[in-house]
Design a protein around this motif. Structure first.
Motif, PDB file in Angstrom:
ATOM      1  N   ALA A   1       0.798  -1.222   0.000  1.00 26.03           N
ATOM      2  CA  ALA A   1       0.000   0.000   0.000  1.00 26.03           C
ATOM      3  C   ALA A   1       0.832   1.274   0.000  1.00 26.03           C
ATOM      4  O   ALA A   1       0.426   2.287  -0.578  1.00 26.03           O
ATOM      5  CB  ALA A   1      -0.937  -0.008   1.219  1.00 26.03           C
ATOM      6  N   ASP A   2       1.992   1.263   0.644  1.00 29.02           N
ATOM      7  CA  ASP A   2       2.784   2.499   0.715  1.00 29.02           C
ATOM      8  C   ASP A   2       3.583   2.768  -0.554  1.00 29.02           C
ATOM      9  O   ASP A   2       4.342   3.733  -0.637  1.00 29.02           O
ATOM     10  CB  ASP A   2       3.712   2.469   1.930  1.00 29.02           C
ATOM     11  N   GLY A   3       3.440   1.892  -1.570  1.00 26.34           N
ATOM     12  CA  GLY A   3       4.109   2.104  -2.840  1.00 26.34           C
ATOM     13  C   GLY A   3       5.428   1.386  -2.984  1.00 26.34           C
ATOM     14  O   GLY A   3       5.999   1.339  -4.079  1.00 26.34           O
ATOM     15  N   SER A   4       5.956   0.818  -1.905  1.00 26.07           N
ATOM     16  CA  SER A   4       7.213   0.082  -1.994  1.00 26.07           C
ATOM     17  C   SER A   4       6.950  -1.339  -2.485  1.00 26.07           C
ATOM     18  O   SER A   4       5.795  -1.754  -2.653  1.00 26.07           O
ATOM     19  CB  SER A   4       7.912   0.052  -0.629  1.00 26.07           C
ATOM     20  N   TRP A   5       8.035  -2.075  -2.708  1.00 27.40           N
ATOM     21  CA  TRP A   5       7.916  -3.416  -3.298  1.00 27.40           C
ATOM     22  C   TRP A   5       8.470  -4.468  -2.345  1.00 27.40           C
ATOM     23  O   TRP A   5       9.353  -4.194  -1.534  1.00 27.40           O
ATOM     24  CB  TRP A   5       8.665  -3.468  -4.634  1.00 27.40           C
ATOM     25  N   ARG A   6       7.971  -5.676  -2.463  1.00 28.58           N
ATOM     26  CA  ARG A   6       8.418  -6.807  -1.665  1.00 28.58           C
ATOM     27  C   ARG A   6       8.608  -8.005  -2.588  1.00 28.58           C
ATOM     28  O   ARG A   6       7.978  -8.124  -3.636  1.00 28.58           O
ATOM     29  CB  ARG A   6       7.384  -7.183  -0.590  1.00 28.58           C
ATOM     30  N   ALA A   7       9.490  -8.906  -2.169  1.00 25.26           N
ATOM     31  CA  ALA A   7       9.667 -10.179  -2.871  1.00 25.26           C
ATOM     32  C   ALA A   7       9.946 -11.239  -1.821  1.00 25.26           C
ATOM     33  O   ALA A   7      10.586 -10.967  -0.799  1.00 25.26           O
ATOM     34  CB  ALA A   7      10.823 -10.103  -3.862  1.00 25.26           C
ATOM     35  N   SER A   8       9.455 -12.438  -2.058  1.00 27.54           N
ATOM     36  CA  SER A   8       9.697 -13.508  -1.097  1.00 27.54           C
ATOM     37  C   SER A   8       9.896 -14.827  -1.826  1.00 27.54           C
ATOM     38  O   SER A   8       9.370 -15.032  -2.930  1.00 27.54           O
ATOM     39  CB  SER A   8       8.533 -13.621  -0.111  1.00 27.54           C
ATOM     40  N   ILE A   9      10.670 -15.716  -1.196  1.00 29.55           N
ATOM     41  CA  ILE A   9      10.898 -17.043  -1.747  1.00 29.55           C
ATOM     42  C   ILE A   9      10.849 -18.047  -0.594  1.00 29.55           C
ATOM     43  O   ILE A   9      11.082 -17.691   0.568  1.00 29.55           O
ATOM     44  CB  ILE A   9      12.257 -17.170  -2.471  1.00 29.55           C
ATOM     45  N   THR A  10      10.560 -19.284  -0.942  1.00 28.13           N
ATOM     46  CA  THR A  10      10.641 -20.367   0.030  1.00 28.13           C
ATOM     47  C   THR A  10      12.083 -20.842   0.078  1.00 28.13           C
ATOM     48  O   THR A  10      12.658 -21.209  -0.959  1.00 28.13           O
ATOM     49  CB  THR A  10       9.719 -21.540  -0.366  1.00 28.13           C
TER      50      THR A  10
ATOM     51  N   LYS B   1      11.627 -16.218   2.998  1.00 23.55           N
ATOM     52  CA  LYS B   1      12.466 -15.045   3.268  1.00 23.55           C
ATOM     53  C   LYS B   1      11.977 -13.916   2.382  1.00 23.55           C
ATOM     54  O   LYS B   1      11.700 -14.117   1.190  1.00 23.55           O
ATOM     55  CB  LYS B   1      13.938 -15.351   3.005  1.00 23.55           C
ATOM     56  N   THR B   2      11.881 -12.724   2.949  1.00 25.64           N
ATOM     57  CA  THR B   2      11.334 -11.568   2.242  1.00 25.64           C
ATOM     58  C   THR B   2      12.373 -10.456   2.168  1.00 25.64           C
ATOM     59  O   THR B   2      13.135 -10.226   3.125  1.00 25.64           O
ATOM     60  CB  THR B   2      10.082 -11.040   2.963  1.00 25.64           C
ATOM     61  N   VAL B   3      12.414  -9.787   1.040  1.00 28.84           N
ATOM     62  CA  VAL B   3      13.269  -8.605   0.872  1.00 28.84           C
ATOM     63  C   VAL B   3      12.388  -7.434   0.470  1.00 28.84           C
ATOM     64  O   VAL B   3      11.287  -7.617  -0.064  1.00 28.84           O
ATOM     65  CB  VAL B   3      14.368  -8.834  -0.189  1.00 28.84           C
ATOM     66  N   ARG B   4      12.873  -6.241   0.720  1.00 26.37           N
ATOM     67  CA  ARG B   4      12.094  -5.033   0.468  1.00 26.37           C
ATOM     68  C   ARG B   4      12.904  -4.058  -0.369  1.00 26.37           C
ATOM     69  O   ARG B   4      14.127  -4.093  -0.372  1.00 26.37           O
ATOM     70  CB  ARG B   4      11.696  -4.374   1.803  1.00 26.37           C
ATOM     71  N   GLY B   5      12.208  -3.123  -1.036  1.00 27.30           N
ATOM     72  CA  GLY B   5      12.875  -2.105  -1.824  1.00 27.30           C
ATOM     73  C   GLY B   5      11.905  -1.024  -2.261  1.00 27.30           C
ATOM     74  O   GLY B   5      10.690  -1.216  -2.242  1.00 27.30           O
ATOM     75  N   ASP B   6      12.468   0.104  -2.678  1.00 24.94           N
ATOM     76  CA  ASP B   6      11.627   1.223  -3.113  1.00 24.94           C
ATOM     77  C   ASP B   6      11.099   1.034  -4.530  1.00 24.94           C
ATOM     78  O   ASP B   6      10.070   1.601  -4.894  1.00 24.94           O
ATOM     79  CB  ASP B   6      12.415   2.533  -3.033  1.00 24.94           C
TER      80      ASP B   6
END
Length: 402
Positions: free
Chosen positions: A16-25, A37-42
């Motif tokens: 919702a805040d406009g940033s991005w997420r990615a996750s993998i098993t 595991k999740t990573v975040r970025g603008d």
């Protein structure tokens, strides 16, 4: 329509805040439940890059149990991930710092268990470590080598901190322990400059020497050693140098590369006397080419060896000191010619912004930091009396006039 990612490739999504997420098993626990595991970025691009690294780590089984991943194992991954974005000289220096100073002391520690105290004690240990002297054997009665310089130690700690920041972004650690460490202070390096009379004396003494053009150009432009060695005749257009390449050492190999920063890629207008010095130098180079005959190797360089090949920076430094000794001129580093130019230009009233542009500094504040004491002396000379202010005699009103 976006292409759906296959199973195991991870998922990328926007929140919702406009940033991005990615996750993998990354693994299954003892009950068969998926651990992700999740990573975040603008930006989506940033997250995709982080996801790519995570996928490779998982494929190499480095993420099967992150708590067991060592500092050396992560540094190997970080080096591979970032090598393509670095210049050869930077990669070489980074690899040496890891091999000589980081890996032997911290490499076996678990990445997640590395603490600020570990790094602080490591920094203190490095400050008391003799400088690396290669494979040369030291004579029994020879003095011990000096300890590592604060600049080298600071470089090693900064490198580790940068790598740990990458680990933080990947979610491998939850804080960067290097950020809590009190860094070693790097003492300001003093530089030596020539007086105007010494500059004039050297120019007159070396008029017939093959380094005359190089010395003259350095004194009137402040070009760096690598920029002088890398300069090509094609880089000089209509009385202006376009700095487009520089010669750096990768190990002990002279390597041509583009300037390190955007500010270093600059235009440097030349004065008429400098252009005349370069004309004389070109005539001398033509005679060297004729004398070399078939041995001449033309690389289009302004300051090559007598055979046209790249002038190794260390050989240039050796010839520079020999030149000063032969003419009984006070010894200064070749890089101090750059400082000499800057100091004399400041005394002549050159604006800090213009000076920064000519020297290739990204900001005028950098020039002010380096030459602040010279600017202060110039400001002191600008304390004019009322008589000088109202005088119509230019020489009386100009504190910089001879």
């Amino acid at each position: 329509m976006a292409k759906k990612r296959s199973n195991g490739e991870g998922s990328i999504f926007r929140i919702a805040d406009g940033s991005w997420r990615a996750s993998i098993t990354v693994r299954l626990d003892g009950l068969g439940r998926a651990k992700r595991k999740t990573v975040r970025g603008d930006t989506q691009k940033e997250v995709k890059e982080k996801l790519r690294v995570l996928l490779r780590l998982r494929d190499e089984n480095a993420l099967s149990d992150p708590s067991r991943m060592t500092v050396s194992e992560f540094l190997d991954t970080w080096v591979r991930d970032t090598a393509a974005d670095l210049k050869p000289s930077t990669r070489h220096r980074r690899d040496n710092l890891i091999r000589l100073y980081v890996a032997p002391h911290l490499g076996s520690k678990h990445l997640q268990k590395l603490t600020p105290l570990d790094i602080q004690q490591w920094q203190t240990h490095l400050l008391n470590t003799p400088r690396h002297v290669g494979s040369q054997k030291r004579e029994p009665d020879a003095p011990p080598p000096p300890n590592l310089s604060p600049a080298t130690v600071s470089g090693a700690v900064t490198l580790l901190g940068t790598a740990l920041r990458h680990a933080l972004h990947l979610g491998l650690i939850y804080r960067n322990p290097a950020e809590a460490v009190k860094r070693v202070k790097i003492p300001t390096r003093e530089f030596t400059v020539w007086e105007p009379s010494e500059v004039q004396g050297l120019i007159e003494a070396v008029l017939g020497h093959r380094l005359y053009g190089l010395v003259y150009l350095a004194l009137t432009t402040g070009l760096r050693r690598g920029e002088l060695v890398g300069l090509r005749w094609s880089d000089i257009v209509r009385g202006v140098i376009h700095v487009q390449q520089s010669c750096v050492l990768v190990g002990n190999i002279a390597t041509m590369t583009t300037p390190k920063t955007k500010a270093s890629r600059r235009r440097v207008p030349l004065s008429p006397d400098t252009l005349e010095a370069l004309r004389l130098h070109r005539d001398r180079q033509a005679r060297e080419r004729d004398a070399a005959g078939e041995d001449w190797r033309d690389h289009g360089l302004v300051f090559p060896t007598s055979l046209g090949t790249v002038y190794h920076p260390r050989n240039l430094l050796r010839d520079w000191y020999a030149l000063l000794e032969a003419h009984s001129v006070r010894r200064i580093r070749l890089h101090d010619i750059r400082h000499t130019y800057a100091s004399l230009a400041i005394y002549q009233g050159l604006d800090p912004k213009v000076l920064a542009d000519r020297l290739g500094h990204s900001r005028a504040s950098i020039s002010l930091d380096i030459y602040g004491h010279v600017f202060e002396e110039q400001r002191d000379r600008a304390a004019l009396s009322l008589t000088q202010l109202v005088s119509r005699d230019p020489s009386a009103a100009d504190p910089l006039a001879p």
